[in-house]
Design an enzyme around this catalytic site. Structure first.
Site, PDB file in Angstrom:
ATOM      1  N   CYS A   1      -7.212  -2.705  -3.203  1.00 18.33           N
ATOM      2  CA  CYS A   1      -8.526  -1.779  -3.322  1.00 18.33           C
ATOM      3  C   CYS A   1      -9.245  -1.647  -1.611  1.00 18.33           C
ATOM      4  O   CYS A   1      -9.970  -1.319  -0.593  1.00 18.33           O
ATOM      5  CB  CYS A   1      -8.763  -0.544  -3.894  1.00 18.33           C
ATOM      6  SG  CYS A   1     -10.307   0.449  -3.942  1.00 18.33           S
TER       7      CYS A   1
ATOM      8  N   ASP B   1      12.157  -2.735  -6.060  1.00 20.96           N
ATOM      9  CA  ASP B   1      12.962  -4.356  -6.080  1.00 20.96           C
ATOM     10  C   ASP B   1      12.125  -5.012  -6.967  1.00 20.96           C
ATOM     11  O   ASP B   1      12.113  -6.260  -6.689  1.00 20.96           O
ATOM     12  CB  ASP B   1      12.615  -4.297  -4.743  1.00 20.96           C
ATOM     13  CG  ASP B   1      12.750  -5.688  -4.156  1.00 20.96           C
ATOM     14  OD1 ASP B   1      13.852  -6.499  -4.407  1.00 20.96           O
ATOM     15  OD2 ASP B   1      12.329  -6.627  -3.059  1.00 20.96           O
TER      16      ASP B   1
ATOM     17  N   CYS C   1     -10.058   6.679  -7.626  1.00 21.26           N
ATOM     18  CA  CYS C   1      -8.532   6.827  -6.877  1.00 21.26           C
ATOM     19  C   CYS C   1      -8.797   7.984  -6.553  1.00 21.26           C
ATOM     20  O   CYS C   1      -8.432   8.934  -5.377  1.00 21.26           O
ATOM     21  CB  CYS C   1      -7.555   6.383  -6.678  1.00 21.26           C
ATOM     22  SG  CYS C   1      -7.850   4.520  -7.225  1.00 21.26           S
TER      23      CYS C   1
ATOM     24  N   SER D   1      12.330 -13.371   8.375  1.00 25.80           N
ATOM     25  CA  SER D   1      11.048 -13.858   7.940  1.00 25.80           C
ATOM     26  C   SER D   1      10.461 -14.836   8.627  1.00 25.80           C
ATOM     27  O   SER D   1      10.992 -16.170   8.863  1.00 25.80           O
ATOM     28  CB  SER D   1      11.499 -14.518   7.238  1.00 25.80           C
ATOM     29  OG  SER D   1      11.305 -12.969   5.610  1.00 25.80           O
TER      30      SER D   1
ATOM     31  N   CYS E   1     -11.382   9.430  -4.314  1.00 23.93           N
ATOM     32  CA  CYS E   1     -11.840   8.603  -2.860  1.00 23.93           C
ATOM     33  C   CYS E   1     -11.742   9.724  -1.500  1.00 23.93           C
ATOM     34  O   CYS E   1     -10.239   9.988  -2.175  1.00 23.93           O
ATOM     35  CB  CYS E   1     -10.668   7.410  -3.363  1.00 23.93           C
ATOM     36  SG  CYS E   1     -11.563   6.456  -1.664  1.00 23.93           S
TER      37      CYS E   1
END
Length: 443
Positions: free
Chosen positions: A372, A299, A340, A131, A343
């Protein structure tokens, strides 16, 4: 427990749980200690570790996967020490058939890496994600230890060890409120230090008080109005971050630097299935396992209501293929808003991660993804170039040929040759392919 037909799945194993030697301001996982208030020592015990490795290998062998991947995350897994990971490799060798290929991926902040670690990681072909958020000032804005000390110098020391020992690695860069405003500074720094594989991870977390994280994603309890935390990246800034870096990448670095977001979008434009859950139509194939064997749907959903069970009581593949897990995965597609569904670039994001669907559509329907606007901004900007790269690949040519086309002034944002500079039909194609223009880009 009702079990569905076996599907491939991956597990993000947390052998140290949420414990970490850093105290990154934006980290969403540190708060998971609250799930286990009685736990004093977050360490996956030998019986849990062996059960996981044995059963996961067996499940992947049954599925005939070409490579069996173990993903070790945290917290910070290197806190466990090198001997712990030697034990992991030994267990994998014990339970893997000779025909199986075992691979390990380790996500780390790099602080505890030393020569011995680097030699072990190279010898055992670990893929290491490290990271780094950008140059020192940017990286240290949120990534510091428990005493408030900056981490950049220690992280870079670990990164240089990975490079010097030839350890396969990639860089994970969290995009937050601050570094999103400095895209080229971040990208050029990563190029300067030799990055070849880069993941940009936008951070957004909701808060009930403007400072701390909400207790669970997507759930507005008792009428509480959640806001995003001060370190969360803003959608417009993230869109600009991506498009600005893309403009430099597409003219200079295609084929030499691999940015996960750009590679994913190119694959989607080619009609390929998404290999990353964020862009896939459904999810549910990337589970998370805590230090004690508790398995969660994802996660980002390590919360009590999303716990599937414990692998010491129910085999990991049974939990991963349970009806509850499939229902969670299918909900990503089934819960899409009408905006959506209709779209024209739905294929490019499929509504994004469900955790981020907390805005409302233009018609007021809840469930619009926070990013979005970012995705729309990027696709509108990059589409001509992505479509050109698709055509190059379909013609059996490398996507990197687009750099010649752009830099020679032969293509523009409309994905067409500029009439004023287009060569004659029988002239050599300016992309450098060696073919006549009429048989190459002019076709």
């Amino acid at each position: 427990m009702k079990v569905m037909q076996d599907q491939p799945f991956q597990v993000m194993a947390k052998p140290i749980g949420p414990r970490c030697n850093l105290d990154c301001k934006y980290c969403y996982y540190l708060e998971k200690e609250k799930l286990y208030p009685e736990t004093k020592k977050f360490e996956m015990q030998p019986d849990v570790l062996e059960t996981y490795i044995r059963d996961f290998i067996a499940s992947q062998v049954r599925l005939k996967v070409p490579e069996i991947w173990f993903n070790w995350q945290g917290g910070e897994p290197t806190i466990l020490g090198l001997d712990y990971f030697r034990q992991i490799v030994a267990l994998q060798k014990r339970y893997a058939p000779e025909t199986a290929t075992i691979r390990n991926a380790l996500q780390t902040n790099g602080i505890l890496l030393d020569e011995e670690w680097a030699e072990f990681l190279k010898e055992n072909a670990f893929l290491v994600g490290i990271s780094i958020d950008g140059p020192q000032e940017i990286h240290d804005a949120f990534r510091y230890d428990k005493a408030g000390r900056a981490s950049f110098t220690s992280v870079m020391r670990g990164y240089e060890l990975l490079k010097s020992h030839g350890v396969e690695h990639n860089i994970l860069t969290v995009v937050h409120r601050e570094n999103a405003k400095r895209p080229l500074e971040v990208y050029r720094f990563l190029k300067e230090i030799g990055a070849e594989f880069i993941q940009f991870i936008p951070i957004v977390e909701r808060s009930a008080d403007g400072k701390t994280l909400a207790s669970a994603p997507q759930i507005d309890e008792d009428g509480v109005q959640y806001e995003v935390t001060p370190w969360s990246v803003l959608p417009r800034n993230y869109g600009t971050f991506l498009t600005t870096i893309f403009d430099e990448w597409v003219t200079q670095d295609v084929g030499s630097i691999f940015v996960q977001f750009f590679d994913m979008q190119l694959g989607l434009f080619m009609g390929q299935p998404a290999s990353l859950c964020v862009f896939a139509e459904t999810c549910g194939q990337g589970l998370a396992m805590e230090h004690n064997g508790d398995l969660y749907v994802c996660d980002h959903y390590v919360y009590p209501q999303f716990k599937l069970g414990n692998i010491t009581e129910t085999p990991v593949d049974v939990l991963a293929n349970s009806a509850l897990q499939k229902q969670f995965g299918d909900a990503k597609r089934d819960a899409l808003t009408e905006q959506c569904r209709t779209c024209d670039i739905r294929f490019a994001c499929n509504g994004g991660c469900p955790k981020h669907r907390f805005l409302k559509t233009k018609s007021g329907e809840p469930g619009l993804n926070y990013f979005c606007r970012s995705t729309t901004q990027f696709v509108k900007h990059a589409r001509p170039y992505l479509e050109t790269m698709v055509k190059l690949l379909q013609a059996g040519r490398p996507a990197s040929d687009i750099m010649r086309l752009i830099n020679s002034g032969q293509i523009c944002g409309g994905n067409r040759l500029k009439p004023a500079s287009a060569p004659s039909r029988n002239a050599p194609c300016p992309c450098g392919s060696g073919r006549k223009f009429k048989h190459c880009c002019g076709a």
